[in-house]
Design a protein around this motif. Structure first.
Motif, PDB file in Angstrom:
ATOM      1  N   LEU A 151       0.735  -0.930   0.028  1.00 55.05           N
ATOM      2  CA  LEU A 151      -0.079   0.121   0.335  1.00 55.05           C
ATOM      3  C   LEU A 151       1.038   1.079   0.068  1.00 55.05           C
ATOM      4  O   LEU A 151       1.770   1.830   0.881  1.00 55.05           O
ATOM      5  N   ALA A 152       0.382   2.322  -1.326  1.00 52.52           N
ATOM      6  CA  ALA A 152       1.889   3.595  -1.327  1.00 52.52           C
ATOM      7  C   ALA A 152       0.914   4.567  -0.887  1.00 52.52           C
ATOM      8  O   ALA A 152       0.465   4.481  -2.651  1.00 52.52           O
ATOM      9  N   VAL A 153       0.514   5.270  -0.466  1.00 48.05           N
ATOM     10  CA  VAL A 153       0.236   7.000  -0.080  1.00 48.05           C
ATOM     11  C   VAL A 153       1.420   7.475  -0.397  1.00 48.05           C
ATOM     12  O   VAL A 153       2.141   7.659  -0.124  1.00 48.05           O
ATOM     13  N   VAL A 154       0.087   8.484  -1.590  1.00 44.93           N
ATOM     14  CA  VAL A 154       1.879   9.107  -2.460  1.00 44.93           C
ATOM     15  C   VAL A 154       1.092  10.259  -1.493  1.00 44.93           C
ATOM     16  O   VAL A 154      -0.044  11.299  -2.117  1.00 44.93           O
ATOM     17  N   PHE A 155       2.359  10.789  -1.580  1.00 43.48           N
ATOM     18  CA  PHE A 155       1.853  12.553  -1.169  1.00 43.48           C
ATOM     19  C   PHE A 155       3.512  13.302  -1.056  1.00 43.48           C
ATOM     20  O   PHE A 155       4.327  12.966  -1.082  1.00 43.48           O
ATOM     21  N   THR A 156       3.063  14.075  -2.279  1.00 45.41           N
ATOM     22  CA  THR A 156       4.436  14.997  -2.147  1.00 45.41           C
ATOM     23  C   THR A 156       4.031  17.150  -2.149  1.00 45.41           C
ATOM     24  O   THR A 156       3.254  17.062  -1.958  1.00 45.41           O
ATOM     25  N   PRO A 157       4.913  17.562  -0.694  1.00 46.17           N
ATOM     26  CA  PRO A 157       4.223  19.194  -0.051  1.00 46.17           C
ATOM     27  C   PRO A 157       4.449  19.747  -1.604  1.00 46.17           C
ATOM     28  O   PRO A 157       4.727  19.755  -2.351  1.00 46.17           O
ATOM     29  N   PRO A 158       2.960  20.508  -1.421  1.00 48.48           N
ATOM     30  CA  PRO A 158       3.096  20.987  -2.457  1.00 48.48           C
ATOM     31  C   PRO A 158       3.840  22.851  -2.326  1.00 48.48           C
ATOM     32  O   PRO A 158       5.619  22.410  -1.643  1.00 48.48           O
ATOM     33  N   PRO A 159       4.353  22.709  -3.465  1.00 47.85           N
ATOM     34  CA  PRO A 159       5.485  23.560  -3.827  1.00 47.85           C
ATOM     35  C   PRO A 159       5.694  25.139  -2.614  1.00 47.85           C
ATOM     36  O   PRO A 159       4.867  25.840  -2.297  1.00 47.85           O
ATOM     37  N   GLY A 160       6.983  25.115  -2.180  1.00 43.51           N
ATOM     38  CA  GLY A 160       6.776  26.113  -0.882  1.00 43.51           C
ATOM     39  C   GLY A 160       6.841  25.690  -0.168  1.00 43.51           C
ATOM     40  O   GLY A 160       6.980  26.344   1.308  1.00 43.51           O
ATOM     41  N   THR A 161       6.744  24.716   0.437  1.00 41.94           N
ATOM     42  CA  THR A 161       6.204  23.582   1.092  1.00 41.94           C
ATOM     43  C   THR A 161       7.264  22.583   2.070  1.00 41.94           C
ATOM     44  O   THR A 161       7.639  21.744   0.627  1.00 41.94           O
ATOM     45  N   LYS A 162       7.456  22.140   2.521  1.00 44.57           N
ATOM     46  CA  LYS A 162       8.434  20.783   3.334  1.00 44.57           C
ATOM     47  C   LYS A 162       7.277  19.728   3.671  1.00 44.57           C
ATOM     48  O   LYS A 162       6.667  20.889   5.253  1.00 44.57           O
ATOM     49  N   LEU A 163       7.584  18.466   4.447  1.00 45.28           N
ATOM     50  CA  LEU A 163       7.092  18.064   5.385  1.00 45.28           C
ATOM     51  C   LEU A 163       7.636  18.580   6.682  1.00 45.28           C
ATOM     52  O   LEU A 163       8.660  18.764   6.386  1.00 45.28           O
ATOM     53  N   ASP A 164       6.558  18.891   8.308  1.00 44.90           N
ATOM     54  CA  ASP A 164       7.555  19.030   9.143  1.00 44.90           C
ATOM     55  C   ASP A 164       7.345  18.164   9.924  1.00 44.90           C
ATOM     56  O   ASP A 164       6.094  17.570  10.708  1.00 44.90           O
ATOM     57  N   ASP A 165       8.420  18.186  10.416  1.00 46.91           N
ATOM     58  CA  ASP A 165       9.257  16.941  11.299  1.00 46.91           C
ATOM     59  C   ASP A 165      10.265  17.246  12.699  1.00 46.91           C
ATOM     60  O   ASP A 165      10.486  17.048  12.999  1.00 46.91           O
ATOM     61  N   ARG A 166       9.642  18.496  12.779  1.00 49.56           N
ATOM     62  CA  ARG A 166      10.120  19.615  14.052  1.00 49.56           C
ATOM     63  C   ARG A 166       9.378  18.593  15.335  1.00 49.56           C
ATOM     64  O   ARG A 166      10.298  18.691  16.188  1.00 49.56           O
ATOM     65  N   TYR A 167       8.313  18.433  15.212  1.00 50.69           N
ATOM     66  CA  TYR A 167       7.840  17.862  16.845  1.00 50.69           C
ATOM     67  C   TYR A 167       7.541  16.248  17.139  1.00 50.69           C
ATOM     68  O   TYR A 167       6.690  15.569  17.215  1.00 50.69           O
ATOM     69  N   GLY A 168       8.320  15.659  15.766  1.00 52.05           N
ATOM     70  CA  GLY A 168       8.166  14.032  15.717  1.00 52.05           C
ATOM     71  C   GLY A 168       7.558  13.743  13.599  1.00 52.05           C
ATOM     72  O   GLY A 168       7.079  14.664  13.219  1.00 52.05           O
ATOM     73  N   PRO A 169       7.463  12.415  13.533  1.00 52.00           N
ATOM     74  CA  PRO A 169       7.142  12.525  12.993  1.00 52.00           C
ATOM     75  C   PRO A 169       5.988  13.426  11.978  1.00 52.00           C
ATOM     76  O   PRO A 169       4.792  13.376  12.672  1.00 52.00           O
ATOM     77  N   SER A 170       6.214  13.580  11.008  1.00 53.54           N
ATOM     78  CA  SER A 170       4.890  13.906   9.951  1.00 53.54           C
ATOM     79  C   SER A 170       3.750  13.543   9.469  1.00 53.54           C
ATOM     80  O   SER A 170       3.029  14.388   8.524  1.00 53.54           O
ATOM     81  N   THR A 171       3.854  12.113   9.429  1.00 55.77           N
ATOM     82  CA  THR A 171       2.272  11.388   8.469  1.00 55.77           C
ATOM     83  C   THR A 171       2.221  10.151   9.481  1.00 55.77           C
ATOM     84  O   THR A 171       2.733  10.391  10.712  1.00 55.77           O
TER      85      THR A 171
END
Length: 615
Positions: free
Chosen positions: A506-526
């Protein structure tokens, strides 16, 4: 553009007919030069209705460059009726062209797997972005700006008006009313949903006593002539001792505002009781009522065993509980997973709960997307959920008889009859049905009622909101005999996704929108949560994790079922100069019907946002 995307030519738009175009049929080539946003929706789906509201500001912001086209791919049989679709387009104020896709031909051409799904097509006719679910406004804005910039530079962008032609707007006293409640003194209060107001009628249900609300979409408190609502629905009359203590008499589910409102009957004054006006996405949904977001409250009912107002939270498939005295709200039942599962209140699954009725020791519930009649009851240590009629997300019909074989089609309302049986507003069957708890039998009381959505018993007679007829009706004469309908079982037309037996990725596809990134500062972002119906379908892979890919092992001997997948991803602005970047949560709940074959693929992609480069 800054992101390299695969070039995928958009398939042609095919269907039965077009709405909101002045009678003109359109082709994909008619949108050449525009940024085209395809919104795959169905009008039963609360998440689809959320997306309609999310798209409105984008449509206004990019009116010269962007054209939105709704592709209506129906889930239920009733939604394939062209008259019902035209009514829904008016009811929900859809102000863009709509392609009627009853056979899901365009749905399949674009490999769509969930309602709602958004597809962005550039001015040259190539797919550049796909997003499933709701909450994608900022991502769409970023993608659209990049598309506009690229094609303006290339000279392939053409600004100007789109092909939308508004239909003629009829005038009636009520417009797609939602619910009704009997008031002390014999009058009836109706939520006039498409007119964004409440109407009080005399006992005859026709003579208007007063209107509460301006009749325009809004959210203002105050006197009846200044108060504003947005598609109000459920109404609950408080017990007199509670009303006296809190200073209002009626609680209103102000659905599209994501609020609970209070109405003081003495002067019609409206106050806000619960909600922030923002839709709940994630995190706590319990706390001080005015600080806690709600999500599309559809109905409300005072239920003494719970000690407050139970709220059918259609938007996240839960029940809430509002205490008018303390001013607090909390999750009462449900997990936010869409489905049908009984048991302890905090473990139960619902699917767009839309109707409530106080039955004393039972709170009756119309669970719309599972075409089910359910109830809540007090048990040792808390509350439990039980199902009287209904089997799951994909089975419906009009069939009477023993409850285990009976079928409804997207019911929206319930009422308890004087003999203790339950009247069900079987909305998409256009019928009033009766369930007898003593015998477990379902029968039909009336047919040819235009989308009944709510009901109340007045002096022993059932008063029904015939929503698509824009009026109150009394379709069940006193003493009428019930009859049995031997209807056929039906299933959702949505085609099953074929996958291979044994082990599947199972592969959930997610690419952060232009100008953004996954936020891992406070733990997993997904986050990824997987379950199945039947539960034994998954030998391995069920449960919660943080990786958006998951190894699933399917049970031998099972050939079909449903995978329930809930995925979310948090992305933040990617600008080192910003001290406090804005962060946004993207979330989608899929119910994917699957068919298991030996030759099926061993990878199941679900696009949350972006493009599947392995497709």
């Amino acid at each position: 553009m800054t992101q390299k995307r695969p070039r995928v030519r958009a398939p042609e738009l095919t269907g039965r007919a077009w709405l909101n175009t002045g009678g003109r049929d359109l082709r994909l080539s008619d949108f050449r030069g525009k940024c085209l946003v395809l919104d795959f929706w169905t009008f039963c789906c609360i998440n689809c209705l959320h997306v309609l509201d999310e798209l409105r500001p984008l449509e206004a912001e990019f009116a010269a460059e962007v054209v939105t086209v709704g592709v209506h791919s129906p889930k239920f049989e009733h939604e394939a009726d062209p008259t019902a679709l035209a009514a829904a387009v008016e009811r929900y104020a859809v102000h863009h062209p709509v392609l009627d896709d009853p056979e899901l031909s365009t749905w399949q051409s674009y490999a769509v797997k969930a309602w709602p799904t958004l597809v962005v097509v550039d001015p040259e006719g190539y797919v550049v972005h796909v997003a499933a679910g709701e909450g994608h406004v900022e991502a769409l804005r970023s993608v659209i700006r990049e598309v506009i910039a690229e094609h303006e530079a290339k000279g392939t962008l053409h600004r100007g008006d789109g092909p939308y032609v508004p239909p003629e707007a009829p005038e009636t006293t009520l417009r797609f009313p939602g619910k009704v409640v009997a008031l002390p003194g014999g009058t009836l209060l109706v939520s006039d949903s498409a007119n964004h107001s409440l109407v009080e009628f005399a006992a005859d249900g026709e003579t208007v006593v007063r209107r509460i609300g301006t009749g325009r979409r809004g959210r203002a408190d105050g006197a009846p002539d200044v108060a504003g609502f947005a598609e109000p629905a459920g109404l609950a009359l408080l017990p007199p001792h509670v009303a006296e203590q809190v200073g209002y008499d009626v609680v209103v589910a102000d659905t599209v505002n994501h609020l609970l409102r209070g109405v003081r009957l003495a002067d019609g004054r409206v106050t806000t009781l619960a909600g922030t006006g923002e839709q709940w996405r994630d995190g706590s949904d319990s706390g001080p009522a005015l600080e806690t977001p709600l999500t599309s409250p559809w109905d409300v009912a005072w239920w003494e065993p719970a000690g407050g107002v139970v709220v059918a939270m259609a938007g996240n498939h839960t029940l809430g509980l509002f205490d008018p005295v303390t001013g607090h709200v909390r999750r009462f039942a449900g997990t936010t997973v869409e489905g049908l599962r009984d048991g302890a209140a905090d473990e139960a699954f619902f699917a767009q709960p839309s109707g409530l009725a106080d039955g004393g020791d039972r709170l009756w519930l119309a669970d719309a997307e599972t075409s089910a009649l359910r109830w809540v009851e007090a048990v040792a240590g808390g509350f439990a959920i039980r199902t009287a009629v209904g089997t799951g997300l994909f089975d419906f019909g009009h069939a009477d008889g023993p409850a285990e074989r009976a079928l409804f089609q997207h019911p929206l309302g319930v009422a308890v009859l004087p003999d203790g049986s339950v009247a069900v507003c079987d909305t998409y069957n256009g019928a009033i049905r009766r369930y007898d708890p003593a015998t477990g039998e379902v029968s039909t009381l009336a047919t040819e009622v235009a989308e009944p959505s709510g009901a109340v018993v007045v002096d022993g007679e059932l008063v029904v909101v015939a929503s698509a007829a824009h009026r109150l009706e009394r379709p069940v004469p006193p003493g009428v005999a019930t009859r049995l309908v031997e209807g056929a079982s039906q299933q959702v037309k949505r085609p099953a996704t074929e996958i291979g037996a044994g082990e599947v990725q199972l592969a959930v596809v997610f690419t952060p929108p232009p100008g953004t990134k996954l936020d891992d500062r406070y733990g997993p972002s997904t986050r990824l949560e997987v379950s199945s119906s039947p539960e034994h379908l998954l030998v391995e892979g069920a449960g919660v994790g943080t990786d958006l890919t998951r190894r699933l092992v399917l049970a031998e001997g099972v050939t079909e079922g449903v995978l329930h997948v809930v995925a979310q991803a948090a992305s933040c602005d990617d600008d080192p100069a910003t001290e406090h970047p804005a962060c946004r949560l993207t979330r989608q709940d899929w119910g994917v019907p699957i068919r298991i074959t030996r030759s099926g693929p061993n990878r199941l992609p679900l696009v949350l946002g972006g493009l599947d480069e392995n497709a």
